[in-house]
Design a protein around this motif. Structure first.
Motif, PDB file in Angstrom:
ATOM      1  N   MET A 247      -5.988  11.275  14.923  1.00  0.00           N
ATOM      2  CA  MET A 247      -6.300  12.488  14.156  1.00  0.00           C
ATOM      3  C   MET A 247      -5.022  13.127  13.600  1.00  0.00           C
ATOM      4  N   ALA A 248      -3.946  13.098  14.388  1.00  0.00           N
ATOM      5  CA  ALA A 248      -2.678  13.653  13.920  1.00  0.00           C
ATOM      6  C   ALA A 248      -2.116  12.840  12.750  1.00  0.00           C
ATOM      7  N   VAL A 249      -2.223  11.523  12.845  1.00  0.00           N
ATOM      8  CA  VAL A 249      -1.737  10.661  11.758  1.00  0.00           C
ATOM      9  C   VAL A 249      -2.544  10.930  10.485  1.00  0.00           C
ATOM     10  N   TYR A 250      -3.846  11.137  10.628  1.00  0.00           N
ATOM     11  CA  TYR A 250      -4.671  11.448   9.451  1.00  0.00           C
ATOM     12  C   TYR A 250      -4.237  12.776   8.829  1.00  0.00           C
ATOM     13  N   ALA A 251      -3.932  13.754   9.685  1.00  0.00           N
ATOM     14  CA  ALA A 251      -3.479  15.054   9.175  1.00  0.00           C
ATOM     15  C   ALA A 251      -2.175  14.894   8.397  1.00  0.00           C
ATOM     16  N   VAL A 252      -1.259  14.080   8.910  1.00  0.00           N
ATOM     17  CA  VAL A 252       0.011  13.833   8.211  1.00  0.00           C
ATOM     18  C   VAL A 252      -0.261  13.157   6.869  1.00  0.00           C
ATOM     19  N   ALA A 253      -1.172  12.196   6.848  1.00  0.00           N
ATOM     20  CA  ALA A 253      -1.490  11.479   5.609  1.00  0.00           C
ATOM     21  C   ALA A 253      -2.138  12.387   4.574  1.00  0.00           C
ATOM     22  N   SER A 254      -2.852  13.399   5.018  1.00  0.00           N
ATOM     23  CA  SER A 254      -3.598  14.276   4.112  1.00  0.00           C
ATOM     24  C   SER A 254      -2.780  15.444   3.578  1.00  0.00           C
ATOM     25  N   TYR A 255      -1.682  15.747   4.224  1.00  0.00           N
ATOM     26  CA  TYR A 255      -0.857  16.892   3.835  1.00  0.00           C
ATOM     27  C   TYR A 255      -0.039  16.560   2.593  1.00  0.00           C
ATOM     28  N   ARG A 256       0.093  17.529   1.667  1.00  0.00           N
ATOM     29  CA  ARG A 256       0.886  17.317   0.457  1.00  0.00           C
ATOM     30  C   ARG A 256       2.012  18.308   0.397  1.00  0.00           C
ATOM     31  N   PRO A 257       3.211  17.901   0.124  1.00  0.00           N
ATOM     32  CA  PRO A 257       3.651  16.505   0.118  1.00  0.00           C
ATOM     33  C   PRO A 257       3.707  15.971   1.542  1.00  0.00           C
ATOM     34  N   ILE A 258       3.661  14.650   1.668  1.00  0.00           N
ATOM     35  CA  ILE A 258       3.736  14.037   2.996  1.00  0.00           C
ATOM     36  C   ILE A 258       5.082  14.389   3.615  1.00  0.00           C
ATOM     37  N   ASN A 259       5.026  14.866   4.841  1.00  0.00           N
ATOM     38  CA  ASN A 259       6.222  15.314   5.554  1.00  0.00           C
ATOM     39  C   ASN A 259       6.936  14.107   6.162  1.00  0.00           C
ATOM     40  N   ALA A 260       8.138  13.833   5.689  1.00  0.00           N
ATOM     41  CA  ALA A 260       8.903  12.670   6.157  1.00  0.00           C
ATOM     42  C   ALA A 260       9.224  12.772   7.648  1.00  0.00           C
ATOM     43  N   VAL A 261       9.521  13.980   8.127  1.00  0.00           N
ATOM     44  CA  VAL A 261       9.833  14.152   9.548  1.00  0.00           C
ATOM     45  C   VAL A 261       8.614  13.791  10.403  1.00  0.00           C
ATOM     46  N   ALA A 262       7.430  14.190   9.957  1.00  0.00           N
ATOM     47  CA  ALA A 262       6.205  13.846  10.687  1.00  0.00           C
ATOM     48  C   ALA A 262       5.983  12.337  10.699  1.00  0.00           C
ATOM     49  N   VAL A 263       6.275  11.683   9.587  1.00  0.00           N
ATOM     50  CA  VAL A 263       6.118  10.218   9.530  1.00  0.00           C
ATOM     51  C   VAL A 263       7.125   9.556  10.475  1.00  0.00           C
ATOM     52  N   TRP A 264       8.366  10.066  10.516  1.00  0.00           N
ATOM     53  CA  TRP A 264       9.354   9.511  11.448  1.00  0.00           C
ATOM     54  C   TRP A 264       8.913   9.726  12.896  1.00  0.00           C
ATOM     55  N   THR A 265       8.225  10.828  13.170  1.00  0.00           N
ATOM     56  CA  THR A 265       7.680  11.060  14.511  1.00  0.00           C
ATOM     57  C   THR A 265       6.631   9.998  14.845  1.00  0.00           C
TER      58      THR A 265
ATOM     59  N   PRO B  72       0.842  -1.200   0.000  1.00  0.00           N
ATOM     60  CA  PRO B  72       0.000   0.000   0.000  1.00  0.00           C
ATOM     61  C   PRO B  72       0.879   1.252   0.000  1.00  0.00           C
ATOM     62  N   SER B  73       0.333   2.333  -0.506  1.00  0.00           N
ATOM     63  CA  SER B  73       1.083   3.582  -0.506  1.00  0.00           C
ATOM     64  C   SER B  73       1.240   4.080   0.929  1.00  0.00           C
ATOM     65  N   LEU B  74       2.148   5.016   1.118  1.00  0.00           N
ATOM     66  CA  LEU B  74       2.355   5.599   2.439  1.00  0.00           C
ATOM     67  C   LEU B  74       1.082   6.286   2.907  1.00  0.00           C
ATOM     68  N   GLU B  75       0.403   6.986   2.011  1.00  0.00           N
ATOM     69  CA  GLU B  75      -0.850   7.654   2.378  1.00  0.00           C
ATOM     70  C   GLU B  75      -1.894   6.642   2.849  1.00  0.00           C
ATOM     71  N   THR B  76      -2.042   5.558   2.119  1.00  0.00           N
ATOM     72  CA  THR B  76      -3.012   4.523   2.491  1.00  0.00           C
ATOM     73  C   THR B  76      -2.655   3.910   3.838  1.00  0.00           C
ATOM     74  N   THR B  77      -1.389   3.612   4.042  1.00  0.00           N
ATOM     75  CA  THR B  77      -0.939   3.028   5.308  1.00  0.00           C
ATOM     76  C   THR B  77      -1.226   3.979   6.464  1.00  0.00           C
ATOM     77  N   LEU B  78      -0.907   5.255   6.288  1.00  0.00           N
ATOM     78  CA  LEU B  78      -1.134   6.233   7.354  1.00  0.00           C
ATOM     79  C   LEU B  78      -2.620   6.398   7.650  1.00  0.00           C
TER      80      LEU B  78
ATOM     81  N   LEU C 284       8.755   6.764  -1.159  1.00  0.00           N
ATOM     82  CA  LEU C 284       8.581   8.200  -1.346  1.00  0.00           C
ATOM     83  C   LEU C 284       9.923   8.868  -1.665  1.00  0.00           C
ATOM     84  N   ARG C 285      10.967   8.465  -0.961  1.00  0.00           N
ATOM     85  CA  ARG C 285      12.289   9.022  -1.180  1.00  0.00           C
ATOM     86  C   ARG C 285      12.791   8.670  -2.587  1.00  0.00           C
TER      87      ARG C 285
END
Length: 148
Positions: free
Chosen positions: A69-87, A10-16, A139-140
């Protein structure tokens, strides 16, 4: 003749977004069913930091709602912020470590079902974490290809 089976990750967005859904759903369940879940988890009444286990589960439920809710916000933001995903991944590592600590530290208090629920949640979180790390890697590599 054997057919080749292709498994699409699955894509990163779908996973998140799926991770977010599971967090929110788990939070709601903990808020609505904290007493029955507490009875399922432990053998005897359990109080820590002056809070009963149902109260602790409600606090955990609120935390899961906020994280979801925070994870959904990260998934919805474009482009997906890698630092937020690492958090998010660091939070998942914390969850896994805390689960292992619970399993070993409270072994005599937990029921078999309680141990199973804690272990299952840690395994589910580990699966999300692996998919998110893989998604970040994809993504990278996509970013490098489009930048070239």
């Amino acid at each position: 003749m054997l057919k080749k089976v292709v498994f699409a990750m699955p894509s990163l967005e779908t996973t998140l977004k799926l991770d977010s859904f599971v967090c929110v759903l788990s939070g709601i369940i903990l808020l609505l069913a904290s007493h029955p879940i507490a009875k399922l988890l432990v053998i005897n009444t359990f109080v820590m930091f002056g809070l009963t286990l149902p109260d602790q589960l409600k606090i955990l439920g609120i935390g899961l709602l906020v994280v979801g809710m925070a994870v959904y916000a990260v998934a919805s933001y474009r482009p997906i912020n890698a630092v937020a995903v690492w958090t998010i991944i660091l939070i998942e590592i914390d969850w896994i470590i805390a689960s292992v600590i619970l399993l070993f530290s409270f072994d005599s208090v937990l029921t078999l079902a309680g141990k199973d629920l804690i272990a299952f949640s840690a395994i589910a979180v580990l699966a999300f974490m692996i998919l998110e790390i893989y998604g970040l890697k994809q993504l990278r590599s996509l970013t490098k290809v489009t930048a070239s």
